[in-house]
Design a protein around this motif. Structure first.
Motif, PDB file in Angstrom:
ATOM      1  N   UNK A 155       0.841  -1.209   0.000  1.00  0.00           N
ATOM      2  CA  UNK A 155       0.000   0.000   0.000  1.00  0.00           C
ATOM      3  C   UNK A 155       0.872   1.254   0.000  1.00  0.00           C
ATOM      4  N   UNK A 156       1.961   1.242   0.776  1.00  0.00           N
ATOM      5  CA  UNK A 156       2.809   2.430   0.891  1.00  0.00           C
ATOM      6  C   UNK A 156       3.667   2.654  -0.349  1.00  0.00           C
ATOM      7  N   UNK A 157       4.270   1.569  -0.877  1.00  0.00           N
ATOM      8  CA  UNK A 157       5.283   1.718  -1.924  1.00  0.00           C
ATOM      9  C   UNK A 157       4.866   1.167  -3.276  1.00  0.00           C
ATOM     10  N   UNK A 158       3.683   0.572  -3.362  1.00  0.00           N
ATOM     11  CA  UNK A 158       3.270  -0.007  -4.630  1.00  0.00           C
ATOM     12  C   UNK A 158       3.800  -1.421  -4.798  1.00  0.00           C
ATOM     13  N   UNK A 159       3.886  -1.879  -6.049  1.00  0.00           N
ATOM     14  CA  UNK A 159       4.312  -3.253  -6.316  1.00  0.00           C
ATOM     15  C   UNK A 159       5.613  -3.299  -7.108  1.00  0.00           C
ATOM     16  N   UNK A 160       6.399  -2.223  -7.055  1.00  0.00           N
ATOM     17  CA  UNK A 160       7.677  -2.183  -7.761  1.00  0.00           C
ATOM     18  C   UNK A 160       8.808  -2.745  -6.914  1.00  0.00           C
ATOM     19  N   UNK A 161       9.971  -2.119  -7.059  1.00  0.00           N
ATOM     20  CA  UNK A 161      11.156  -2.580  -6.331  1.00  0.00           C
ATOM     21  C   UNK A 161      11.152  -2.108  -4.879  1.00  0.00           C
ATOM     22  N   UNK A 162      10.503  -0.996  -4.597  1.00  0.00           N
ATOM     23  CA  UNK A 162      10.577  -0.394  -3.267  1.00  0.00           C
ATOM     24  C   UNK A 162      10.113  -1.329  -2.149  1.00  0.00           C
ATOM     25  N   UNK A 238       8.196 -12.496  -4.192  1.00  0.00           N
ATOM     26  CA  UNK A 238       6.858 -12.999  -4.515  1.00  0.00           C
ATOM     27  C   UNK A 238       5.872 -11.849  -4.735  1.00  0.00           C
ATOM     28  N   UNK A 239       6.337 -10.603  -4.533  1.00  0.00           N
ATOM     29  CA  UNK A 239       5.463  -9.436  -4.707  1.00  0.00           C
ATOM     30  C   UNK A 239       5.556  -8.968  -6.159  1.00  0.00           C
TER      31      UNK A 239
END
Length: 296
Positions: A155-162, A238-239
């Protein structure tokens, strides 16, 4: 000669000078010799051969179980099939690319989490005010399972590398904090008194006594953090991963390719072994002044 040994020798000289009449008598010459453990001089099977015997025996048992049918291929592919799959992945370049992507994530997360953990540990270990403000909060947060934070990280950083890097950073910060903090607080009190006797400044005390004394615990914390970094990497990839070893494992799971899954697990294991070897090398270099029990 290292800082702690120098301080001990200088303290002895200063106490000797403070004798009756402040008359300085010549101290006997000290012949310093490196102490070699008895086990180092023993002859026998080389240690690297003994350390490698366990994994080799495990692979042989795995191969025997596969060839005799005790371990069906649909349950777990045999070593020959796994080696063939690894060769194909290397030939296409997929495995090398996945290793570099995963290694970059792990090292980035370790750098961020390690920096934060060490900084908080130094502030909390050196200053009572820092301990009052930091330690209780860290002790509370470290009990929260990192895996449980994955929904919040998405939710905070999205589904990228962060979120992947953040998960690794969270997992690696706490072991380093605990070990560096414990190392600072467990420095020998006699060395602190010796530094005060020599009128060392606070900065010199930290540089020459406290930090070298805390280094063994810090390296132990680094080994723990590296191990946790690989565990967090498995969950992080896995994200919604589009590259990396976890991405290869997810694709192999969809097509029931146990051989590719084993290849990825072996890569995780070898990377963990490699970084552990690096930490052991650092221990031998930076802790050569600290003789320790190495087994019989």
């Amino acid at each position: 000669m290292n800082s702690i040994a120098t301080i001990r020798l200088e303290t002895a000289e200063k106490l000797h000078d403070a004798g009756p009449g402040n008359r300085r008598a010549p101290l006997p010459a000290v012949d310093l010799k490196r102490i070699e453990p008895l086990s180092a001089s023993r002859r026998g099977v080389p240690r690297w051969l003994r350390r490698g015997a366990g994994p080799v025996l495990l692979v042989l048992l795995w191969h025997l179980a596969s060839t005799t049918g005790l371990l069906p291929e649909e349950v777990l592919a045999g070593p020959s099939v796994v080696i063939g799959s690894a060769a194909k992945l290397i030939e296409t370049g997929e495995l090398q690319q996945a290793i570099w992507v995963s290694l970059g994530r792990a090292l980035t997360g370790l750098a961020i989490g390690g920096t934060v953990g060490i900084l908080l540990a130094v502030l909390s270990g050196l200053f009572r005010l820092g301990e009052d403000l930091i330690d209780s909060t860290v002790q509370m947060l470290r009990t929260v399972p990192n895996v449980a934070l994955i929904p919040l990280l998405i939710i905070w950083f999205g589904i990228g590398e962060a979120p992947k890097v953040a998960l690794i950073a969270l997992g690696t910060a706490f072991p380093l904090y605990l070990n560096v903090y414990a190392g600072i607080r467990n420095v020998d009190a006699t060395l602190i008194e010796a530094g005060r006797t020599l009128d060392l400044s606070r900065l010199a005390m930290i540089r020459h006594i406290i930090l070298p004394g805390a280094l063994p615990s810090a390296l132990v914390g680094l080994r723990y953090s590296l191990g946790i970094a690989w565990l967090a990497l498995v969950f992080g990839e896995q994200i919604n991963a589009t590259a990396g070893i976890g991405y290869l494992m997810a694709n192999a799971r969809e097509f029931f390719q146990t051989d590719v899954i084993v290849v990825c697990l072996a890569v995780y294991a070898f990377l963990g072994l490699a970084v552990d070897f690096i930490v052991r090398t650092l221990e031998r270099i930076f802790l050569s002044w600290r003789p320790a029990f190495s087994g019989t």
